[in-house]
Design a protein around this motif. Structure first.
Motif, PDB file in Angstrom:
ATOM      1  N   UNK A 193      54.142  44.340  43.378  1.00 27.38           N
ATOM      2  CA  UNK A 193      54.962  43.492  42.510  1.00 27.38           C
ATOM      3  C   UNK A 193      54.740  43.802  41.035  1.00 27.38           C
ATOM      4  N   UNK A 194      53.885  44.779  40.754  1.00 22.48           N
ATOM      5  CA  UNK A 194      53.584  45.188  39.381  1.00 22.48           C
ATOM      6  C   UNK A 194      53.211  43.990  38.509  1.00 22.48           C
ATOM      7  N   UNK A 195      52.194  43.236  38.907  1.00 26.19           N
ATOM      8  CA  UNK A 195      51.861  42.016  38.173  1.00 26.19           C
ATOM      9  C   UNK A 195      51.236  42.296  36.813  1.00 26.19           C
ATOM     10  N   UNK A 196      51.484  41.383  35.891  1.00 27.61           N
ATOM     11  CA  UNK A 196      50.791  41.398  34.598  1.00 27.61           C
ATOM     12  C   UNK A 196      49.502  40.600  34.689  1.00 27.61           C
ATOM     13  N   UNK A 197      49.489  39.601  35.592  1.00 26.73           N
ATOM     14  CA  UNK A 197      48.343  38.716  35.743  1.00 26.73           C
ATOM     15  C   UNK A 197      48.047  38.522  37.227  1.00 26.73           C
ATOM     16  N   UNK A 198      46.788  38.708  37.599  1.00 25.54           N
ATOM     17  CA  UNK A 198      46.328  38.461  38.968  1.00 25.54           C
ATOM     18  C   UNK A 198      45.461  37.214  38.955  1.00 25.54           C
ATOM     19  N   UNK A 199      45.821  36.257  39.802  1.00 28.77           N
ATOM     20  CA  UNK A 199      45.124  34.975  39.842  1.00 28.77           C
ATOM     21  C   UNK A 199      44.183  34.949  41.041  1.00 28.77           C
ATOM     22  N   UNK A 200      42.920  34.667  40.779  1.00 34.95           N
ATOM     23  CA  UNK A 200      41.916  34.588  41.841  1.00 34.95           C
ATOM     24  C   UNK A 200      41.206  33.239  41.736  1.00 34.95           C
ATOM     25  N   UNK A 201      41.177  32.526  42.856  1.00 35.58           N
ATOM     26  CA  UNK A 201      40.503  31.241  42.897  1.00 35.58           C
ATOM     27  C   UNK A 201      39.210  31.329  43.672  1.00 35.58           C
ATOM     28  N   UNK A 202      39.264  30.941  44.953  1.00 38.10           N
ATOM     29  CA  UNK A 202      38.051  30.883  45.764  1.00 38.10           C
ATOM     30  C   UNK A 202      37.411  32.244  45.961  1.00 38.10           C
ATOM     31  N   UNK A 203      38.187  33.317  45.783  1.00 41.78           N
ATOM     32  CA  UNK A 203      37.611  34.656  45.864  1.00 41.78           C
ATOM     33  C   UNK A 203      36.494  34.865  44.861  1.00 41.78           C
ATOM     34  N   UNK A 204      36.510  34.071  43.795  1.00 44.84           N
ATOM     35  CA  UNK A 204      35.422  34.071  42.807  1.00 44.84           C
ATOM     36  C   UNK A 204      34.614  32.789  42.889  1.00 44.84           C
ATOM     37  N   UNK A 205      35.300  31.638  42.894  1.00 43.59           N
ATOM     38  CA  UNK A 205      34.577  30.374  42.747  1.00 43.59           C
ATOM     39  C   UNK A 205      33.687  30.044  43.936  1.00 43.59           C
ATOM     40  N   UNK A 206      34.000  30.598  45.118  1.00 46.73           N
ATOM     41  CA  UNK A 206      33.178  30.337  46.299  1.00 46.73           C
ATOM     42  C   UNK A 206      32.229  31.491  46.625  1.00 46.73           C
ATOM     43  N   UNK A 207      32.250  32.521  45.791  1.00 54.39           N
ATOM     44  CA  UNK A 207      31.355  33.658  46.017  1.00 54.39           C
ATOM     45  C   UNK A 207      29.921  33.281  45.669  1.00 54.39           C
ATOM     46  N   UNK A 208      28.974  33.870  46.381  1.00 50.50           N
ATOM     47  CA  UNK A 208      27.571  33.603  46.072  1.00 50.50           C
ATOM     48  C   UNK A 208      27.212  34.156  44.696  1.00 50.50           C
ATOM     49  N   UNK A 209      27.679  35.378  44.417  1.00 48.34           N
ATOM     50  CA  UNK A 209      27.453  36.002  43.114  1.00 48.34           C
ATOM     51  C   UNK A 209      28.771  35.960  42.351  1.00 48.34           C
ATOM     52  N   UNK A 210      29.029  34.847  41.689  1.00 44.47           N
ATOM     53  CA  UNK A 210      30.317  34.658  41.014  1.00 44.47           C
ATOM     54  C   UNK A 210      30.498  35.635  39.862  1.00 44.47           C
ATOM     55  N   UNK A 211      29.459  35.840  39.091  1.00 49.78           N
ATOM     56  CA  UNK A 211      29.546  36.764  37.966  1.00 49.78           C
ATOM     57  C   UNK A 211      29.834  38.177  38.460  1.00 49.78           C
ATOM     58  N   UNK A 212      29.119  38.597  39.489  1.00 49.21           N
ATOM     59  CA  UNK A 212      29.320  39.931  40.032  1.00 49.21           C
ATOM     60  C   UNK A 212      30.704  40.111  40.619  1.00 49.21           C
ATOM     61  N   UNK A 213      31.187  39.082  41.325  1.00 49.73           N
ATOM     62  CA  UNK A 213      32.509  39.175  41.949  1.00 49.73           C
ATOM     63  C   UNK A 213      33.612  39.248  40.905  1.00 49.73           C
ATOM     64  N   UNK A 214      33.495  38.420  39.864  1.00 46.91           N
ATOM     65  CA  UNK A 214      34.505  38.456  38.800  1.00 46.91           C
ATOM     66  C   UNK A 214      34.503  39.812  38.112  1.00 46.91           C
ATOM     67  N   UNK A 215      33.319  40.352  37.864  1.00 49.75           N
ATOM     68  CA  UNK A 215      33.223  41.660  37.233  1.00 49.75           C
ATOM     69  C   UNK A 215      33.810  42.754  38.089  1.00 49.75           C
ATOM     70  N   UNK A 216      33.585  42.680  39.400  1.00 49.25           N
ATOM     71  CA  UNK A 216      34.112  43.679  40.325  1.00 49.25           C
ATOM     72  C   UNK A 216      35.637  43.658  40.343  1.00 49.25           C
ATOM     73  N   UNK A 217      36.215  42.458  40.406  1.00 48.82           N
ATOM     74  CA  UNK A 217      37.673  42.352  40.442  1.00 48.82           C
ATOM     75  C   UNK A 217      38.276  42.804  39.116  1.00 48.82           C
ATOM     76  N   UNK A 218      37.646  42.419  38.008  1.00 47.55           N
ATOM     77  CA  UNK A 218      38.131  42.840  36.698  1.00 47.55           C
ATOM     78  C   UNK A 218      38.091  44.364  36.578  1.00 47.55           C
ATOM     79  N   UNK A 219      37.039  44.965  37.063  1.00 51.04           N
ATOM     80  CA  UNK A 219      36.928  46.421  37.039  1.00 51.04           C
ATOM     81  C   UNK A 219      38.015  47.063  37.895  1.00 51.04           C
TER      82      UNK A 219
END
Length: 209
Positions: free
Chosen positions: A177-203
């Motif tokens: 869909x060629x998004x400009x913004x990707x929205x992630x909720x529980x994929x980050x907020x329910x992760x054990x390592x939230x900082x690491x998960x957010x960094x991985x997705x951002x990368x």
């Protein structure tokens, strides 16, 4: 391609604890509908005050009274608001006008909309941003992409947000869909390592910029 974290079904304190961990990786902070219902728009103001350099989206899901509902959310510090695509076009148009008057943004949520004419209608009233959104209950029912979303891959010029159970393992299926913004909720907020998960997705998103 920006990363938006969706904060929902969390306590007030949990929201700030999570943001303290992931703030470096996220571009947009979404205050979910459930949190706004629980704590009011005051939490939007509090988050914006704590993170003034981040864009804050208030997921108010406006259905009527577009002008006043929009202005109220903007008054509480929202940079971006949402309005439902099934609302009357006068309502959506009023949200667009309110956003333009304040140099803010309105995103039209396409949740469960199957009307093939909706994109022409939205373009005609000046909508520039839409959300290709698979809802929480739809996800639990095994729903995939709404077929209507494929229209966004044609000669349309919307800024596209994508949402619906997204995490680092299924991200690829949303990129058509060629998004400009990707929205992630529980994929980050329910992760054990939230900082690491957010960094991985951002990368991961960085590979497509």
């Amino acid at each position: 391609m920006k990363l938006q974290i969706a904060l929902d079904r969390l306590t007030y304190e949990e929201c700030f604890r999570i943001l303290a961990q992931v703030g470096e990786s996220v571009d947009i902070i979404e205050v979910g509908t459930g949190i706004i219902k629980e704590y009011g728009l005051g939490i939007v103001r509090d988050i914006k005050e704590r993170y003034p350099r981040k864009s804050v989206l208030a997921d108010v899901k406006i259905c009527d009274a577009g002008k006043s509902e929009s202005e109220t959310a903007f008054d509480y510090g929202a940079d971006i608001i949402t309005v439902m695509s099934f609302a009357d076009m006068n309502t959506i148009g009023a949200c667009v006008e309110a956003a333009e008057a304040r140099q803010k943004e309105v995103v039209v949520d396409l949740l469960n909309n199957k009307d093939p004419d909706v994109f022409d209608q939205l373009e005609s009233i000046g909508v520039s941003s839409v959300s290709a959104h698979i809802g929480k209950d739809q996800q639990s029912g095994g729903a995939g992409h709404n077929p209507l979303f494929q229209e966004l891959t044609t000669d349309r010029h919307f800024k596209v947000y994508v949402a619906g159970g997204i995490n680092e393992t299924n991200l690829d299926r949303y990129l058509d869909l060629n998004p400009a913004v990707v929205i992630v909720g529980s994929g980050i907020t329910k992760a054990e390592d939230k900082k690491g998960k957010a960094g991985l997705i951002k990368k991961s998103l960085g590979k497509y910029n």
